[in-house]
Scaffold this motif. Structure first.
Motif, PDB file in Angstrom:
ATOM      1  N   ASP A  79       0.813  -1.213   0.000  1.00 15.23           N
ATOM      2  CA  ASP A  79       0.000   0.000   0.000  1.00 15.23           C
ATOM      3  C   ASP A  79       0.845   1.260   0.000  1.00 15.23           C
ATOM      4  N   GLY A  80       1.932   1.266   0.772  1.00 13.58           N
ATOM      5  CA  GLY A  80       2.786   2.442   0.831  1.00 13.58           C
ATOM      6  C   GLY A  80       3.414   2.752  -0.519  1.00 13.58           C
ATOM      7  N   GLN A  81       3.912   1.713  -1.173  1.00 15.69           N
ATOM      8  CA  GLN A  81       4.538   1.915  -2.479  1.00 15.69           C
ATOM      9  C   GLN A  81       3.520   2.411  -3.505  1.00 15.69           C
ATOM     10  N   VAL A  82       2.319   1.829  -3.498  1.00 17.03           N
ATOM     11  CA  VAL A  82       1.298   2.233  -4.465  1.00 17.03           C
ATOM     12  C   VAL A  82       0.868   3.681  -4.221  1.00 17.03           C
ATOM     13  N   THR A  83       0.747   4.054  -2.959  1.00 13.87           N
ATOM     14  CA  THR A  83       0.378   5.432  -2.633  1.00 13.87           C
ATOM     15  C   THR A  83       1.421   6.412  -3.159  1.00 13.87           C
ATOM     16  N   GLU A  84       2.670   6.053  -2.983  1.00 16.69           N
ATOM     17  CA  GLU A  84       3.764   6.895  -3.480  1.00 16.69           C
ATOM     18  C   GLU A  84       3.719   7.017  -5.002  1.00 16.69           C
ATOM     19  N   LEU A  85       3.492   5.916  -5.686  1.00 17.28           N
ATOM     20  CA  LEU A  85       3.456   5.928  -7.143  1.00 17.28           C
ATOM     21  C   LEU A  85       2.225   6.659  -7.667  1.00 17.28           C
ATOM     22  N   ALA A  86       1.105   6.506  -6.976  1.00 23.38           N
ATOM     23  CA  ALA A  86      -0.132   7.150  -7.413  1.00 23.38           C
ATOM     24  C   ALA A  86      -0.005   8.665  -7.411  1.00 23.38           C
ATOM     25  N   ALA A  87       0.811   9.178  -6.509  1.00 26.85           N
ATOM     26  CA  ALA A  87       0.994  10.633  -6.433  1.00 26.85           C
ATOM     27  C   ALA A  87       1.591  11.203  -7.717  1.00 26.85           C
ATOM     28  N   SER A  88       2.225  10.355  -8.510  1.00 26.23           N
ATOM     29  CA  SER A  88       2.817  10.819  -9.769  1.00 26.23           C
ATOM     30  C   SER A  88       1.761  11.033 -10.846  1.00 26.23           C
ATOM     31  N   GLY A  89       0.594  10.383 -10.691  1.00 23.42           N
ATOM     32  CA  GLY A  89      -0.441  10.477 -11.702  1.00 23.42           C
ATOM     33  C   GLY A  89      -0.043   9.871 -13.034  1.00 23.42           C
ATOM     34  N   ALA A  90       0.878   8.910 -13.017  1.00 23.69           N
ATOM     35  CA  ALA A  90       1.400   8.316 -14.250  1.00 23.69           C
ATOM     36  C   ALA A  90       0.289   7.694 -15.089  1.00 23.69           C
TER      37      ALA A  90
END
Length: 414
Positions: free
Chosen positions: A235-246
């Motif tokens: 969950d932590g990694q996905v939250t971090e990646l989601a912030a990029s809006g890729a």
């Protein structure tokens, strides 16, 4: 021969029939010229051959791990029931498989490998996992024990045969999977990508292949994160990646529950990128549908084999033969299908080809025969994907197709 379905389970380990009976009985074969008779390697007699495998049969990777055993066991047992396997030395042998549970733990895998060797196996075949096989690799090569047709796409198992001549991979490399994903995006112009990868050679290979494909294009990696297979959640990694809006997510995650968690967490955050899944964690029934993959614009993976549970292949002769044999021999080992069931079944056919090329009952002869297979159409491989083992720097299977989730299974990329 003892039926594995009736084998006892002690401490999470599945044991097969009496391996002691497979120890060397002094079988020999006349050699060429003045070489004299060839002394048989451990694990082979005039009538039997003993193989061993360690795989995660419990824990979070139990689905793929069980299928890795079940597909191979199905092929071998069906062959034994049909009268055994012909070998190049003129003998017909029953091939017996012993499998042990390593829970995807490298230390346990090494312990299992040593136990199998002590019990007298001829070769260690078809084992699942990059970290587990990596832990065994130096031991197998030091002791000159075949560690072959491994169910992992890490390049390390095939790229350096000079250093590791007793180790050999089965599947297309993770590098080639990553490259296929990158090629698709490179055709689209400006695209942003987030990358989630395992913190080992598995993840490194995926990322390296992907980066090679997008080099010099308008595809940009804007965020990346890594994980450990033992992480309880990503969950932590996905939250971090989601912030990029890729626009796209390359989720090179090898553990089925974690991959499902990636899909569900991204949705909960309102992030709906295109998804690229590895072939080993992309099964619709166990990953994409539980993860509500239909919520995403597209979910892609790679494929190299027919899907026996798909109506698309219901009339295929190979699939019919597999389904009948699997119902009898493999279903109790792996009640839920993953692609590993098909891959390891094809592996059994590759082993049979090697047996036919063995002119002596030795591990050296086996390895020579294994590296002499050309353009073999193994059962369940997709049309056009063949087995070629003559290049020692490549795995036995190199071809793959890029496919797209269609709501129930996979079909051509739209």
């Amino acid at each position: 021969m003892m039926n594995l379905r009736n084998a006892s389970r002690i401490g999470g380990v599945v044991a097969t029939g009496a391996i002691a009976a497979l120890l060397i009985t002094g079988c020999t074969r006349e050699g060429d010229g003045d070489a004299g008779p060839a002394e048989a390697s451990p694990g082979i007699t005039d009538t039997t051959l003993s193989l061993g495998i360690s795989s995660p049969l419990s824990g979070p990777t139990a689905g793929p791990g069980s299928c890795t055993v079940a597909g191979l066991y199905t092929y071998l047992e069906a062959g034994n029931a049909a009268g055994g396997f012909e070998f190049g030395d003129g003998n017909t042998r029953t091939v017996e498989l012993t499998y042990l549970d390593d829970v995807y733990d490298p230390a346990k895998a090494v312990s299992n490998f040593r136990q199998l060797v002590d019990d007298g196996i001829f070769a260690y075949v078809g084992a699942l996992g990059t970290p587990t096989n990596a832990a065994i690799l130096p031991i197998a090569n030091e002791d000159e024990i075949p560690q072959v047709l491994l169910v992992t796409g890490a390049t390390m198992f095939s790229s350096d045969q000079e250093t590791n001549p007793w180790t050999f991979g089965l599947l297309p490399t993770y590098y080639s999977e990553g490259f296929a994903f990158g090629e698709l995006l490179a055709e689209r112009g400006e695209v942003t990508v987030a990358v989630l990868s395992q913190n080992d050679d598995y993840g490194d290979d995926y990322v390296a292949g992907f980066e090679a494909a997008i080099e010099g294009t308008d595809v940009e990696v804007v965020a990346s994160a890594t994980y450990e297979p033992t992480d309880p959640t990503l969950d932590g990694q996905v939250t971090e990646l989601a912030a990029s809006g890729a626009d796209a997510l390359l989720s090179a995650v090898s553990v089925t529950p974690l991959q499902v968690g990636v899909l569900t967490k991204a949705q909960s955050l309102g992030w709906l990128p295109e998804i690229f899944l590895p072939s080993n964690t992309s099964t619709p029934a166990t990953v994409v549908i539980p993860g509500n993959g239909a919520a995403y614009p597209a979910v892609y993976t790679t494929s190299l084999s027919k899907v026996p549970v798909s109506p698309t292949f219901a009339e295929d002769e190979d699939v019919i033969a597999f389904n009948e044999a699997f119902a009898e021999y493999g279903a109790e080992i792996a009640p839920t299908y993953t692609p590993h069931c098909a891959w390891s079944y094809a592996e059994g056919a590759i082993l049979e080809q090697a047996f036919l090329g063995m002119t002596e009952p030795t591990r050296d002869s086996f390895m020579e025969a294994l590296h002499s297979i050309e353009d073999f159409q193994a059962p369940l491989l997709l049309d056009g994907i063949t087995v070629n083992t003559t290049d020692p720097t490549l795995p036995a299977i190199q071809g793959l197709n890029l496919v797209q989730f269609n709501g129930t299974g996979y079909g051509p990329v739209q």
